[in-house]
Design a protein around this motif. Structure first.
Motif, short mmCIF file in Angstrom:
data_model
loop_
_atom_site.label_atom_id
_atom_site.label_comp_id
_atom_site.label_asym_id
_atom_site.label_seq_id
_atom_site.Cartn_x
_atom_site.Cartn_y
_atom_site.Cartn_z
N GLY A 82 0.80 -1.22 0.00
CA GLY A 82 0.00 0.00 0.00
C GLY A 82 0.83 1.27 0.00
N GLY A 83 2.12 1.13 -0.31
CA GLY A 83 3.03 2.27 -0.27
C GLY A 83 2.91 3.20 -1.46
N ARG A 84 3.64 4.32 -1.37
CA ARG A 84 3.62 5.32 -2.43
C ARG A 84 5.04 5.78 -2.71
NH1 ARG A 84 0.73 10.20 -1.89
NH2 ARG A 84 0.01 9.98 -4.04
N ASP A 108 -0.03 -2.96 -5.68
CA ASP A 108 -0.47 -2.33 -4.43
C ASP A 108 0.24 -1.02 -4.15
OD1 ASP A 108 1.79 -4.34 -3.95
OD2 ASP A 108 1.86 -3.16 -2.10
N VAL A 109 1.12 -0.59 -5.05
CA VAL A 109 1.93 0.62 -4.83
C VAL A 109 1.55 1.68 -5.86
CG1 VAL A 109 4.27 1.57 -4.82
CG2 VAL A 109 3.85 -0.71 -3.88
N GLU A 110 1.46 2.94 -5.41
CA GLU A 110 1.22 4.06 -6.31
C GLU A 110 2.54 4.78 -6.58
OE1 GLU A 110 -1.61 6.75 -4.71
OE2 GLU A 110 -3.19 5.24 -4.47
N PHE A 150 4.68 9.97 1.07
CA PHE A 150 5.32 8.90 0.31
C PHE A 150 6.27 8.08 1.18
CE2 PHE A 150 4.05 12.16 -2.66
CZ PHE A 150 3.52 11.43 -3.72
N ASP A 151 6.47 6.82 0.75
CA ASP A 151 7.39 5.92 1.43
C ASP A 151 8.78 5.94 0.81
OD1 ASP A 151 5.45 4.25 3.27
OD2 ASP A 151 4.47 4.41 1.32
N LEU A 152 8.87 6.39 -0.43
CA LEU A 152 10.15 6.46 -1.13
C LEU A 152 10.11 7.65 -2.07
CD1 LEU A 152 12.91 5.31 -2.03
CD2 LEU A 152 11.67 3.83 -3.63
N ILE A 153 11.16 8.46 -2.05
CA ILE A 153 11.25 9.63 -2.92
C ILE A 153 12.61 9.61 -3.63
CG2 ILE A 153 11.23 12.15 -3.08
CD1 ILE A 153 9.46 12.22 -0.61
#
Length: 236
Positions: A82-84, A108-110, A150-153
């Protein structure tokens, strides 16, 4: 191109020296390494290779190098359910292709990717992406606050803009989320030769109590940071 081959006393070791009469891309170098059997050659996924081809088509030489892309792919694979993921600086879609490669068949990731240049963003859009990928055309400083957390940038904008985006990027990075900043080598030097980044020493860019960070001084040079949980607040 001129090629000279040398073989030492052992049949198990050889090396090749290449001299070119024109500038070649990092992707082309990796292709040559693979064709020559080099152990250190990276495997460039087809979608990434297509991205490098688009870059060559318009003479764009600012795409992330394969070493950085491969790391980005690994970080993307580790994003929680469910991460972004946010990319700042789409270019023609090379970094985005590495991110998508890391996610494989996950749905499941945007992923959101922001590019200020409509031409480059349009070229990237033409490559075709999964439904969970969104391309945004606009100024990162203006659009980031409206995109959520966000979980990662992946921060891959031109040099002087990096420091100006830093605070806003950390603000939208979730606790335990990760930030990768590319192309830091031009700002690292020795002693007085170090070039300030937007008025700040690059090695102090991430001296922020909200994060832990490491300087990765290989390939094009990177800073990898992780958002620390806020004291007294729960995080997922």
């Amino acid at each position: 191109m001129e090629l000279t081959a040398n073989r030492g006393t052992s049949d198990t070791r050889s090396w090749v020296s290449l001299t070119f009469d024109h500038e070649i891309s990092a992707a082309e170098v990796e292709d040559m390494k693979r064709s020559l059997g080099a152990r250190t050659a990276l495997q460039v996924p087809p979608a990434v290779g297509a991205g490098y081809a688009r870059a060559r088509q318009i003479g764009f030489n600012k795409s992330c190098c394969p070493e950085v892309g491969a790391l980005m792919s690994v970080l993307a694979a580790a994003v929680p359910t469910g991460g972004r993921i946010l990319e700042l600086g789409t270019g023609v879609g090379v970094g985005l292709a590495w991110i998508v490669h890391g996610l494989r068949s996950r749905t499941d990731v945007e992923v959101a990717s922001v590019e200020i240049d409509p031409q480059k963003s349009g070229l990237a859009a033409g490559a075709g992406w999964p439904d969970w990928v969104t391309l945004v055309v606009g100024d990162a400083k203006e659009v980031v606050p409206s995109l959520g957390e966000f979980d990662l940038i992946f921060l891959d904008v031109p040099g002087g803009l990096k420091a100006s985006l830093f605070d806003g990027v950390i603000t939208v990075l979730r606790p335990r989320g990760q930030l990768l900043i590319d192309d830091m080598n031009p700002y690292w030097g020795k002693g007085k030769t170090r070039v300030p980044l937007d008025g700040r020493d690059p090695e102090r860019l991430l001296e922020d109590s909200r994060i832990a960070c490491a300087l990765l001084q290989y390939a094009s040079g990177m800073i990898l940071a992780s958002r620390l949980p806020d004291q007294g607040l729960s995080d997922r």
